[in-house]
Design a protein around this motif. Structure first.
Motif, PDB file in Angstrom:
ATOM      1  N   VAL A  82       0.839  -1.200   0.000  1.00 37.51           N
ATOM      2  CA  VAL A  82       0.000   0.000   0.000  1.00 37.51           C
ATOM      3  C   VAL A  82       0.871   1.247   0.000  1.00 37.51           C
ATOM      4  O   VAL A  82       0.652   2.189  -0.777  1.00 37.51           O
ATOM      5  CB  VAL A  82      -0.944   0.023   1.228  1.00 37.51           C
ATOM      6  N   MET A  83       1.874   1.268   0.874  1.00 41.43           N
ATOM      7  CA  MET A  83       2.715   2.456   0.980  1.00 41.43           C
ATOM      8  C   MET A  83       3.547   2.668  -0.281  1.00 41.43           C
ATOM      9  O   MET A  83       3.772   3.815  -0.696  1.00 41.43           O
ATOM     10  CB  MET A  83       3.601   2.346   2.214  1.00 41.43           C
ATOM     11  N   GLN A  84       4.009   1.590  -0.894  1.00 40.49           N
ATOM     12  CA  GLN A  84       4.733   1.729  -2.159  1.00 40.49           C
ATOM     13  C   GLN A  84       3.823   2.333  -3.229  1.00 40.49           C
ATOM     14  O   GLN A  84       4.233   3.226  -3.989  1.00 40.49           O
ATOM     15  CB  GLN A  84       5.254   0.362  -2.614  1.00 40.49           C
ATOM     16  N   MET A  85       2.588   1.848  -3.288  1.00 39.30           N
ATOM     17  CA  MET A  85       1.621   2.363  -4.257  1.00 39.30           C
ATOM     18  C   MET A  85       1.306   3.835  -3.982  1.00 39.30           C
ATOM     19  O   MET A  85       1.278   4.664  -4.914  1.00 39.30           O
ATOM     20  CB  MET A  85       0.338   1.530  -4.182  1.00 39.30           C
ATOM     21  N   ARG A 137      -6.845  11.954  13.633  1.00 42.56           N
ATOM     22  CA  ARG A 137      -6.347  12.775  14.740  1.00 42.56           C
ATOM     23  C   ARG A 137      -4.822  12.845  14.730  1.00 42.56           C
ATOM     24  O   ARG A 137      -4.227  13.919  14.920  1.00 42.56           O
ATOM     25  CB  ARG A 137      -6.840  12.191  16.076  1.00 42.56           C
ATOM     26  N   LEU A 138      -4.165  11.703  14.482  1.00 43.41           N
ATOM     27  CA  LEU A 138      -2.709  11.676  14.471  1.00 43.41           C
ATOM     28  C   LEU A 138      -2.159  12.519  13.320  1.00 43.41           C
ATOM     29  O   LEU A 138      -1.142  13.204  13.473  1.00 43.41           O
ATOM     30  CB  LEU A 138      -2.220  10.227  14.347  1.00 43.41           C
ATOM     31  N   ALA A 139      -2.831  12.486  12.166  1.00 42.73           N
ATOM     32  CA  ALA A 139      -2.388  13.266  11.013  1.00 42.73           C
ATOM     33  C   ALA A 139      -2.421  14.761  11.327  1.00 42.73           C
ATOM     34  O   ALA A 139      -1.539  15.519  10.900  1.00 42.73           O
ATOM     35  CB  ALA A 139      -3.259  12.956   9.802  1.00 42.73           C
ATOM     36  N   ASP A 157      -2.666  16.534   4.526  1.00 41.83           N
ATOM     37  CA  ASP A 157      -2.768  16.361   3.077  1.00 41.83           C
ATOM     38  C   ASP A 157      -2.610  14.897   2.690  1.00 41.83           C
ATOM     39  O   ASP A 157      -3.336  14.391   1.815  1.00 41.83           O
ATOM     40  CB  ASP A 157      -1.708  17.201   2.364  1.00 41.83           C
ATOM     41  N   GLU A 158      -1.642  14.209   3.314  1.00 40.07           N
ATOM     42  CA  GLU A 158      -1.441  12.789   3.031  1.00 40.07           C
ATOM     43  C   GLU A 158      -2.667  11.988   3.435  1.00 40.07           C
ATOM     44  O   GLU A 158      -3.113  11.098   2.700  1.00 40.07           O
ATOM     45  CB  GLU A 158      -0.204  12.259   3.773  1.00 40.07           C
ATOM     46  N   PHE A 159      -3.218  12.294   4.609  1.00 37.81           N
ATOM     47  CA  PHE A 159      -4.398  11.568   5.072  1.00 37.81           C
ATOM     48  C   PHE A 159      -5.571  11.765   4.117  1.00 37.81           C
ATOM     49  O   PHE A 159      -6.285  10.814   3.780  1.00 37.81           O
ATOM     50  CB  PHE A 159      -4.781  12.019   6.485  1.00 37.81           C
ATOM     51  N   GLU A 160      -5.766  12.991   3.663  1.00 37.04           N
ATOM     52  CA  GLU A 160      -6.872  13.269   2.742  1.00 37.04           C
ATOM     53  C   GLU A 160      -6.675  12.580   1.405  1.00 37.04           C
ATOM     54  O   GLU A 160      -7.646  12.172   0.753  1.00 37.04           O
ATOM     55  CB  GLU A 160      -7.017  14.785   2.563  1.00 37.04           C
ATOM     56  N   SER A 219      -2.952   1.170   7.911  1.00 34.65           N
ATOM     57  CA  SER A 219      -1.938   0.813   8.911  1.00 34.65           C
ATOM     58  C   SER A 219      -0.549   1.320   8.527  1.00 34.65           C
ATOM     59  O   SER A 219       0.205   1.822   9.375  1.00 34.65           O
ATOM     60  CB  SER A 219      -1.909  -0.702   9.135  1.00 34.65           C
ATOM     61  N   GLY A 220      -0.186   1.217   7.250  1.00 34.24           N
ATOM     62  CA  GLY A 220       1.122   1.704   6.829  1.00 34.24           C
ATOM     63  C   GLY A 220       1.264   3.199   7.050  1.00 34.24           C
ATOM     64  O   GLY A 220       2.321   3.690   7.469  1.00 34.24           O
ATOM     65  N   LEU A 221       0.191   3.957   6.786  1.00 29.87           N
ATOM     66  CA  LEU A 221       0.214   5.400   7.003  1.00 29.87           C
ATOM     67  C   LEU A 221       0.437   5.719   8.478  1.00 29.87           C
ATOM     68  O   LEU A 221       1.223   6.616   8.824  1.00 29.87           O
ATOM     69  CB  LEU A 221      -1.097   6.020   6.518  1.00 29.87           C
ATOM     70  N   VAL A 222      -0.241   4.990   9.350  1.00 30.87           N
ATOM     71  CA  VAL A 222      -0.082   5.228  10.789  1.00 30.87           C
ATOM     72  C   VAL A 222       1.339   4.883  11.218  1.00 30.87           C
ATOM     73  O   VAL A 222       1.967   5.627  11.992  1.00 30.87           O
ATOM     74  CB  VAL A 222      -1.115   4.426  11.599  1.00 30.87           C
ATOM     75  N   TYR A 223       1.878   3.757  10.729  1.00 32.14           N
ATOM     76  CA  TYR A 223       3.264   3.421  11.047  1.00 32.14           C
ATOM     77  C   TYR A 223       4.204   4.530  10.599  1.00 32.14           C
ATOM     78  O   TYR A 223       5.158   4.892  11.306  1.00 32.14           O
ATOM     79  CB  TYR A 223       3.664   2.106  10.370  1.00 32.14           C
ATOM     80  N   GLU A 224       3.958   5.069   9.410  1.00 34.01           N
ATOM     81  CA  GLU A 224       4.801   6.148   8.897  1.00 34.01           C
ATOM     82  C   GLU A 224       4.707   7.381   9.792  1.00 34.01           C
ATOM     83  O   GLU A 224       5.729   8.013  10.109  1.00 34.01           O
ATOM     84  CB  GLU A 224       4.389   6.507   7.472  1.00 34.01           C
TER      85      GLU A 224
END
Length: 453
Positions: free
Chosen positions: A286-289, A349-351, A358-361, A392-397
């Motif tokens: 997902v994160m690579q994509m 909330r974390l974003a 912007d990444e979250f949106e 999950s990958g976004l949250v890890y990042e």
């Protein structure tokens, strides 16, 4: 080391020989009623066993038809949303409580939880010289492979490795739940030093730390993290801790356990299964994509431009050529994946806190547009929703975890579920799991070697 070109050249003619003599007509699977992937024609799973551990609800059956429904995940009959809400309300960590719940089938009292947490802390340290001999001296580029190899190696450090009594299975399970994060963080540090040519550091453990705190303490150079960051990682571990007996890695655990093999062999097989990009490895894909989308789409807020690029991905003109929008769709969930719903709520909330709105949106837009793209390109009216891997990958990042640890974090969380299912299979299964395969080769005569063309 031999070059890839030489290796491919050396074996290409052998692959051609294989291809000439090994083919199964795809139509034969339908002709013989084979349920590929142990799935029924309507997408439901073949009933292979009974469990008290978990229920994954994603649809209802009416008059033989699969009707989409809101997703729900329960651990030992308790909604995981309620577990998380309870931990948030009390402002406390919950993974240890979930591990107890999965293993024993009931919610722990405060005294039981304190004792269990202390036991996990006691076993967090690896056996003497294990880190030096099994991890530092044998680095791996891939942390999942190192996890699997290290779990197998623990067999040699166990005085009763093959004992399948309940007492011994419980002891091995609790030790593995405690040690998996330590193996992961050691393997990561060694990988950094050996392959990335960066500094590695081994921080002392704090016995007062929860599992999530211990992981952040081990991977951050300065050992600094906030309580909110640790509790966010704890939440991720809770929702990854278990997902029923039919998921690929847990089923692998049960298949091996049914043979009577040892705990370390069964759990190592589960780690190998989880590594696959169709299973736990999907969060990394997902994160690579998404990183590719960030670079290729100029205006993230332009739905038309974003939809056009997603269309290219589905048409195999972009992405990794698979035609998949990773993180979308699930084998069981239809209208929603409850884990993704929970994660998205907290990720928003974390974003905001991390300045990554912007990444979250962008993730939200991909989630919203993906079903439309699949419908237009494939003509597929199947209900598609984001799965847990998408966020999950976004949250890890956002938590600063490196990509090397996205799938290993899944493994160190899921070890609680794997161990619960191993114990259940050994104590209640009773038979070796042995499905049938239909042979589609014709009988033929043996030909002496000098008469072969």
């Amino acid at each position: 080391m031999e070059s890839v070109e030489n290796i491919n050249g050396k074996f290409s003619h052998l692959c051609q020989e294989f291809t000439k003599h090994n083919h199964i007509d795809p139509a034969a699977f339908d002709a013989y009623g084979v349920k590929r992937g142990l799935r029924n024609p309507d997408g439901t799973g073949v009933m292979a066993g009974l469990t008290c551990i978990c229920n994954v609800h994603g649809y209802v059956m009416e008059d033989g038809e699969r009707i989409p429904d809101k997703g729900k995940l329960t651990y030992r009959g308790i909604d995981v949303q309620d577990i998380i809400d309870g931990c948030v309300a009390d402002n406390r960590f919950g993974y240890e409580e979930v591990a107890w719940l999965l293993l024993f089938g009931t919610q722990p009292t405060r005294k039981q939880l304190e004792g269990f947490t202390a036991l996990l802390s006691e076993y967090r340290e690896l056996p003497d010289y294990f880190a030096e001999d099994m991890i530092i001296k044998a680095p791996s580029r891939d942390i999942m492979n190192k996890l699997g190899r290290s779990v197998l190696a623990l067999y040699s450090y166990d005085p009763l490795p093959d004992d399948c009594s309940l007492e011994n299975l419980m002891r091995q399970s609790i030790q593995l739940i405690a040690r998996m994060p330590s193996i992961m963080t050691y393997a990561y540090q060694v990988k950094r030093r050996h392959y990335d040519k960066e500094s590695m550091y081994f921080h002392p453990m704090d016995p007062a730390h929860s599992t999530a705190q211990a992981i952040l303490n081990a991977i951050r150079p300065d050992r600094q993290f906030t309580d909110d960051e640790a509790k966010m990682l704890d939440l991720l571990m809770i929702i990854h801790a278990e997902h029923g007996g039919g998921n690929n890695s847990t089923f692998a655990t049960r298949v091996l356990s049914s043979s009577g093999t040892d705990t370390y062999a069964a759990i190592s097989a589960a780690i190998g299964a989880l590594k696959g990009p169709r299973h736990g490895g999907a969060n990394h894909r997902v994160m690579q994509m998404m990183n590719e989308i960030k670079h290729q789409v100029r205006d993230w807020k332009d739905d038309e431009e974003l939809e056009a690029y997603l269309t290219k991905i589905v048409n195999k003109q972009a992405g990794d050529g698979s035609g998949l929008i990773y993180g979308q769709g699930h084998a069981v969930y239809t209208l929603s994946d409850p884990r993704a719903v929970i994660l998205k709520q907290h990720a928003r909330r974390l974003a905001q806190e991390k300045g990554m709105q912007d990444e979250f949106e962008l993730f939200e837009s991909v989630e919203r547009l993906s079903p439309l793209v699949f419908a237009k390109v494939k003509g597929d009216k199947k209900v598609i929703s984001a799965n847990v891997d998408f966020y999950s990958g976004l949250v890890y990042e956002m938590l600063g975890l490196p990509g090397d640890l996205y799938t290993p974090m899944f493994a160190v969380s899921r070890i609680a579920g794997w161990c619960a299912h191993r114990i259940e299979e050994v104590t209640t299964g009773g038979r070796i799991i042995r499905p049938a395969y239909k042979p589609v080769v014709h009988n033929r005569a043996y030909i002496p070697i000098d008469q072969r063309g």
